[in-house]
Design an enzyme around this catalytic site. Structure first.
Site, PDB file in Angstrom:
ATOM      1  N   VAL A 161      33.722  31.400  22.787  1.00 31.68           N
ATOM      2  CA  VAL A 161      34.409  32.404  23.603  1.00 31.68           C
ATOM      3  C   VAL A 161      34.800  33.549  22.685  1.00 31.68           C
ATOM      4  O   VAL A 161      35.557  33.361  21.728  1.00 31.68           O
ATOM      5  CB  VAL A 161      35.652  31.814  24.296  1.00 31.68           C
ATOM      6  N   GLU A 204      33.917  34.735  27.427  1.00 31.71           N
ATOM      7  CA  GLU A 204      34.586  35.924  26.881  1.00 31.71           C
ATOM      8  C   GLU A 204      36.024  36.003  27.369  1.00 31.71           C
ATOM      9  O   GLU A 204      36.408  35.377  28.346  1.00 31.71           O
ATOM     10  CB  GLU A 204      33.845  37.200  27.286  1.00 31.71           C
ATOM     11  N   GLY A 232      36.197  33.853  34.171  1.00 26.68           N
ATOM     12  CA  GLY A 232      35.691  34.145  32.832  1.00 26.68           C
ATOM     13  C   GLY A 232      35.977  32.986  31.904  1.00 26.68           C
ATOM     14  O   GLY A 232      36.005  31.829  32.325  1.00 26.68           O
ATOM     15  N   GLU A 233      36.161  33.271  30.628  1.00 26.78           N
ATOM     16  CA  GLU A 233      36.454  32.275  29.595  1.00 26.78           C
ATOM     17  C   GLU A 233      35.269  31.372  29.280  1.00 26.78           C
ATOM     18  O   GLU A 233      35.378  30.492  28.432  1.00 26.78           O
ATOM     19  CB  GLU A 233      37.632  31.365  29.977  1.00 26.78           C
ATOM     20  N   GLY A 234      34.165  31.519  29.978  1.00 26.02           N
ATOM     21  CA  GLY A 234      33.079  30.547  29.867  1.00 26.02           C
ATOM     22  C   GLY A 234      33.217  29.405  30.847  1.00 26.02           C
ATOM     23  O   GLY A 234      32.447  28.430  30.788  1.00 26.02           O
TER      24      GLY A 234
END
Length: 343
Positions: free
Chosen positions: A77, A169, A309-311
């Site tokens: 990330v 991300e 998000g964050e993966g």
């Protein structure tokens, strides 16, 4: 020696990045053939596991070996801050990026729970969070040195021996550069690519669309890698670098949502086929993401309405990859099980 060719994973110019793209290896035909030969012999009707069958073949092809493995999956990330966040394009202040990185590091975010669930080793790479990129409506977000430093961080993030890379991300405001990159690459109006992100509505959403349009108007027409430099951010550039390193190291990639997909789209625009080793883990609730995966010819694995998000969506999709490997490698063949095949 990576991907069957001698390459150096160090970049000191944009020409070096282009050279790495030119050196990307293709999938391993022998591994693909071995997967294709085993699949019809397993104790099930042909094609009855649908995309799980495709996933196991994809994994073997890009790992360059059969049987495919799910033994050392890793997640990366990348976090960055953006100058355009000061223009009111996000519902959250920029300091949340730093706070969320700390949350990742202490194991408190959704991505931590998903990685723990599927046995994925997580690392968070924070990229100069105290220095946001420049406002891309006034000039390039990054100069060449900043671009290369971020790309190098991505190249350096992929460890030897990984068998799957999950990309995510964190960056307040980063759906704005994602929308700008997509619009600059594939055309259309800014409103076609710009969504609510973290929850902007009304006048704030209209302002976000204006910012995307202004950035695209200033930088449209540049070569794909220059579009990434001019409109992206450090975490987006690092995502592109990690994707290139993964291809060279024969590591298949699961992409997360809108920001991650937009970050790597310039690679495909610069070198068609550059994303063949990638699967899109899920389609985001951001409307531009569905449009973008269509433009890239990708079929996301999940459609769960995620927009965190964050993966997180890619990590969730890793569970499907794990299941595909288990079925392909663990199921008995008709001969082994003493089951009659169709006549």
């Amino acid at each position: 020696m990576l991907g069957g060719r001698a390459v150096t994973l160090t970049v000191s110019s944009l020409a070096d990045v282009s050279a790495l793209l030119a050196a990307l290896p293709e999938g391993e035909a022998a591994a693909a053939a071995a997967a294709a030969a085993r699949e019809p012999r397993l104790t099930k009707p042909a094609g009855s596991l649908g995309r799980l069958e495709e996933l196991s073949a994809w994994l073997a092809t890009w790992q360059g070996a059969h049987p495919p493995r799910f033994e050392r999956p890793v997640a990366r990330v990348f976090a960055g801050n953006h100058g355009v966040a000061a223009l009111g394009v996000s519902a959250f202040p920029p300091e949340v990026t730093v706070q969320m990185v700390a949350n990742f590091q202490h194991g408190g975010a959704a991505i931590n729970q998903l990685c723990r669930t599927f046995g994925i080793a997580l690392d968070v790479v924070a990229l100069d969070l105290d220095h946001p990129t420049a406002d891309f409506t006034q000039g390039p977000a990054l100069d060449e040195a900043g671009f290369l430093a971020a790309f190098q961080a991505g190249l350096d993030s992929v460890p030897d021996g990984a068998d799957l890379l999950v990309l995510g991300e964190m960056g307040i405001g980063n759906t704005t550069p994602a929308a700008a990159i997509a619009c600059a690459l594939f055309g259309g109006e800014a409103a076609d690519w710009t969504g609510r992100g973290t929850g902007v509505v009304g006048g704030a959403l209209a302002r976000k669309i204006e910012v995307v349009a202004a950035g695209v108007a200033r930088h449209r027409g540049l070569p794909p890698l220059e579009i990434l430099r001019a409109l992206g951010g450090r975490e987006l550039v690092a995502l592109a670098g990690a994707t290139v390193a993964a291809r060279l190291r024969r590591v298949p990639v699961l992409l997360d949502g809108y920001v991650v997909t937009a970050a790597v789209a310039p690679l495909e625009a610069a070198r068609p086929g550059a994303l063949d080793h990638c699967q899109v883990g899920h389609v985001s609730a951001e409307p531009g993401h569905r449009r973008l995966v269509g433009a890239l010819g990708k079929a996301p694995l999940l459609d769960f309405g995620l927009r965190l998000g964050e993966g997180s969506g890619a990590a969730l999709a890793a569970g499907l990859v794990k299941a595909a490997v288990a079925c392909h490698t663990g199921m008995a063949t008709f001969d082994e099980a003493g089951v009659s095949d169709k006549g």
